[in-house]
Structure formats: structure tokens, C-alpha cells
Motif scaffolding. Sequence first.
Motif, mmCIF file in Angstrom:
data_model
loop_
_atom_site.group_PDB
_atom_site.id
_atom_site.type_symbol
_atom_site.label_atom_id
_atom_site.label_comp_id
_atom_site.label_asym_id
_atom_site.label_seq_id
_atom_site.Cartn_x
_atom_site.Cartn_y
_atom_site.Cartn_z
ATOM 1 N N TRP A 167 -26.114 4.356 17.505
ATOM 2 C CA TRP A 167 -26.246 3.369 16.554
ATOM 3 C C TRP A 167 -25.051 2.685 16.481
ATOM 4 N N ASN A 168 -24.787 2.171 17.569
ATOM 5 C CA ASN A 168 -24.082 1.522 17.781
ATOM 6 C C ASN A 168 -23.600 0.094 16.866
ATOM 7 N N SER A 169 -24.732 -0.687 16.320
ATOM 8 C CA SER A 169 -24.879 -1.800 15.491
ATOM 9 C C SER A 169 -23.991 -1.326 14.286
ATOM 10 N N LEU A 170 -24.176 0.037 13.622
ATOM 11 C CA LEU A 170 -23.318 -0.083 12.449
ATOM 12 C C LEU A 170 -22.347 0.646 12.483
ATOM 13 N N ALA A 171 -22.461 1.582 13.824
ATOM 14 C CA ALA A 171 -20.898 2.287 14.250
ATOM 15 C C ALA A 171 -19.931 1.619 15.018
ATOM 16 N N SER A 172 -20.063 0.327 15.414
ATOM 17 C CA SER A 172 -18.764 -0.735 15.866
ATOM 18 C C SER A 172 -18.297 -1.628 14.634
ATOM 19 N N ARG A 173 -18.814 -1.128 13.316
ATOM 20 C CA ARG A 173 -19.029 -2.333 12.218
ATOM 21 C C ARG A 173 -16.653 -0.885 11.636
ATOM 22 N N CYS A 174 -16.475 -1.875 10.290
ATOM 23 C CA CYS A 174 -15.081 -1.203 9.917
ATOM 24 C C CYS A 174 -15.881 -0.043 9.417
ATOM 25 N N TYR A 175 -14.347 1.191 9.821
ATOM 26 C CA TYR A 175 -14.642 2.807 9.024
ATOM 27 C C TYR A 175 -15.583 3.039 8.575
ATOM 28 N N THR A 176 -15.417 2.602 7.027
ATOM 29 C CA THR A 176 -15.603 2.507 5.907
ATOM 30 C C THR A 176 -17.024 2.159 5.395
ATOM 31 N N ARG A 203 -20.289 -5.033 2.544
ATOM 32 C CA ARG A 203 -21.453 -5.033 1.814
ATOM 33 C C ARG A 203 -22.571 -5.627 2.660
ATOM 34 N N ASP A 204 -22.794 -6.918 3.832
ATOM 35 C CA ASP A 204 -23.721 -7.449 4.413
ATOM 36 C C ASP A 204 -24.232 -6.800 5.380
ATOM 37 N N ALA A 205 -23.444 -6.280 6.263
ATOM 38 C CA ALA A 205 -24.096 -4.527 6.954
ATOM 39 C C ALA A 205 -24.732 -3.529 6.238
ATOM 40 N N LEU A 206 -24.452 -2.907 5.297
ATOM 41 C CA LEU A 206 -25.430 -2.401 4.170
ATOM 42 C C LEU A 206 -26.691 -3.210 3.736
ATOM 43 N N ALA A 207 -26.919 -4.200 3.636
ATOM 44 C CA ALA A 207 -28.244 -4.922 2.651
ATOM 45 C C ALA A 207 -29.317 -4.909 3.295
ATOM 46 N N ILE A 208 -29.369 -4.653 4.157
ATOM 47 C CA ILE A 208 -30.728 -3.974 5.144
ATOM 48 C C ILE A 208 -30.165 -2.696 5.334
ATOM 49 N N ARG A 209 -31.560 -2.356 5.459
ATOM 50 C CA ARG A 209 -31.317 -0.559 5.518
ATOM 51 C C ARG A 209 -30.500 0.225 7.407
ATOM 52 N N SER A 210 -30.147 0.291 7.720
ATOM 53 C CA SER A 210 -28.625 0.842 8.653
ATOM 54 C C SER A 210 -29.739 1.158 9.161
ATOM 55 N N GLY A 211 -29.973 1.627 9.115
ATOM 56 C CA GLY A 211 -30.642 2.813 10.375
ATOM 57 C C GLY A 211 -31.949 2.046 11.006
ATOM 58 N N VAL A 270 -29.057 5.784 8.939
ATOM 59 C CA VAL A 270 -28.588 6.344 10.010
ATOM 60 C C VAL A 270 -29.618 7.860 9.993
ATOM 61 N N GLY A 271 -29.124 9.124 9.691
ATOM 62 C CA GLY A 271 -29.613 10.036 9.536
ATOM 63 C C GLY A 271 -30.876 10.178 9.007
ATOM 64 N N GLU A 272 -31.240 9.678 8.185
ATOM 65 C CA GLU A 272 -32.682 9.640 7.275
ATOM 66 C C GLU A 272 -34.007 8.749 8.482
ATOM 67 N N TYR A 273 -32.944 7.500 9.018
ATOM 68 C CA TYR A 273 -33.974 7.223 10.176
ATOM 69 C C TYR A 273 -34.066 8.108 11.424
ATOM 70 N N LEU A 274 -33.583 8.907 12.266
ATOM 71 C CA LEU A 274 -33.598 9.622 12.966
ATOM 72 C C LEU A 274 -34.533 10.570 12.156
ATOM 73 N N GLY A 275 -33.929 11.696 10.914
ATOM 74 C CA GLY A 275 -35.113 12.198 10.868
ATOM 75 C C GLY A 275 -36.034 12.233 10.248
ATOM 76 N N ASN A 276 -36.175 10.868 10.203
ATOM 77 C CA ASN A 276 -38.516 10.627 10.276
ATOM 78 C C ASN A 276 -39.041 10.136 11.813
ATOM 79 N N PHE A 277 -37.869 10.258 12.776
ATOM 80 C CA PHE A 277 -38.236 9.044 13.909
ATOM 81 C C PHE A 277 -38.781 10.980 14.274
ATOM 82 N N LEU A 278 -37.728 11.785 14.404
ATOM 83 C CA LEU A 278 -38.258 13.011 15.367
ATOM 84 C C LEU A 278 -39.164 14.111 14.226
ATOM 85 N N ILE A 279 -39.517 13.478 13.058
ATOM 86 C CA ILE A 279 -40.909 14.665 12.197
ATOM 87 C C ILE A 279 -42.008 13.545 12.791
#
Length: 294
Positions: A101-110, A19-27, A119-128
Amino acid sequence: MPEGEGVPHLLDLETPAERDALAIRSGIDNQYWLYTRRNPHHAQTLIHNSVKSIWASNYNGAAPTKVIVHGWTGSGNSSMNPLITDAFLAVSDCNVIVVDWNSLASRCYTTAVLGVPDVGEYLGNFLIWLFDIAGGDWNELHLVGFSLGAHVVGNAGRTASGRPGRVTGLDPALPLWCKNPDRLGTDSAVYVEIIHTDGGVLGFMKPIGHVDFYPNGGTNPQPGCWCSTCSHFRAPELFASSVKNNHFVGHRCANLIAASIGYCQGETLQMGNDDMDKRRYGLYGLTTGASWPF
């Protein structure tokens, strides 16, 4: 589950998420690496909300844009990225953006699974933002994601209101995604194409796109493979080869059973490639070889 370069890794799907890894916006840690024919091997980093990073790069808003997203434990340096990047640049003068997106992808699978939507939302907003600032044609935007990365691009496409012209899901990850509402689907782009190579184990078997291809039945073992890890990683290899050679011809299947046994005799459709005008529905089967270019 395979790591970023295909090394098998024991996975416990009941491991509590970090949960610490998800406390901030992952993307927020996403990195966007640009390759063009002017810099085919040395990335230029594009930074969200930094206009200077765009003007200092070779990004061309008048050219087609391709986006490549790795899977679990992968990174921008994973071998699939230069393989697909080189293929795109060989056939088109385009912008290729590799997402790290290795910062999150390197964490445990769950943990990685729970962070995929952000991560996808950040990517979508970046492209917009990128298209608004520097130009870009949504009809010429092709998002390509492997395994967990397929669900990342699915969320990116939805964030952009389904405007991307095309999404290609390369053996989209199955564990923890079967009933997950955040998985890749047909609402992610105008045209969503799936390539299944390890269906029912590491990747989806059931159709989830507008068009679903089942090379060699869509399951393990793929020709030349002896395990699910190899078959799972065959998807990005087949796709890269299809972009360069456009030689995989699928035949429409009557149903999923026909696709799984390779009994498909209907109309034909090229699998993969970089054609942005593809529009079709259904399941397609084909056979490939055991080694490059398959």
C-alpha cells in the motif's frame, strides 16, 4: 518515526493531511502479491475482481492463508516481508499474500494515518471476494501487520466481521492512534495478539489485544538496540524468528507494571508462531537475545 527500512525521519504530527491524496479511495491502489512454496521468491499479483488473476496463480483455497502488511513509507519490497514470508513457508504449505500500500504509505504520516481505514477496508473486501471465488478458511486466515500496518489489518478484520482466525499486531503505531477508534482491537479477529517492542514512543504500551506480549519489558532499548527505531523494527524480526523456531516462552504478568519490569511468573504461552488454535487472555513477559534468532 522510522521509514520503511528503519531510517529515522523527522515527523510533525500537526502537518495538515494531503487532502488530494484522500479525495479518492486510498485502498484502491492496494497490490496483493502471492507467494507459495511453488513460487517462494517471485510474486504473482492477485487483482481484486479479476478471476483470471486467481486461476493463473498458485493460490490454493484449501491451504492456510497468511497476509503481511508493512508500515509507514514501507512497500511490498520492504525487508520485513521476505523475512516473514520465508518463515511462514518454511513451516507450512500456505498462501502468503504481501500487501503493498506504498501509494498511500509514502505520503506524509498524517495523510497515511487518515487513509489507513480505507486501505484496511479494501483489504478486507478483497479477502471476502477471494475466499468466495477461490475458497479459503477464515479460521486459517492469519493477518500480520507492523506499525501502521497493524491498524490496517485491524480494519481489514473488522470489514470481514471479525472472522479472521488470528491477527498479530507488531508494535502497532502509537502516534495519532491513542484515542483513534479505527485502531487495531479485539474486534478484528477471533484471536488478536500484540508484540510490543517500543511501547510508549513509536508503539503502544497499553494492552490492546486478547494477549499482549512484552519482550524485554516491551520498551526501548531492546537487546542490541540503542534507539527507538531499532526497537520498533525488532517486532517483525522477533515474529519471523518465532514462526521458524517457536522458542519464545512468555509468562503471564499480574499487570502492566509487572510486564514493563519483566516480573512475570504466571502460566506460560508461546509468543508469536503460526499456531491458529491459540486462545488465551492477558499480558505476558519474556526475555530475548540481542541477535538472530534472539
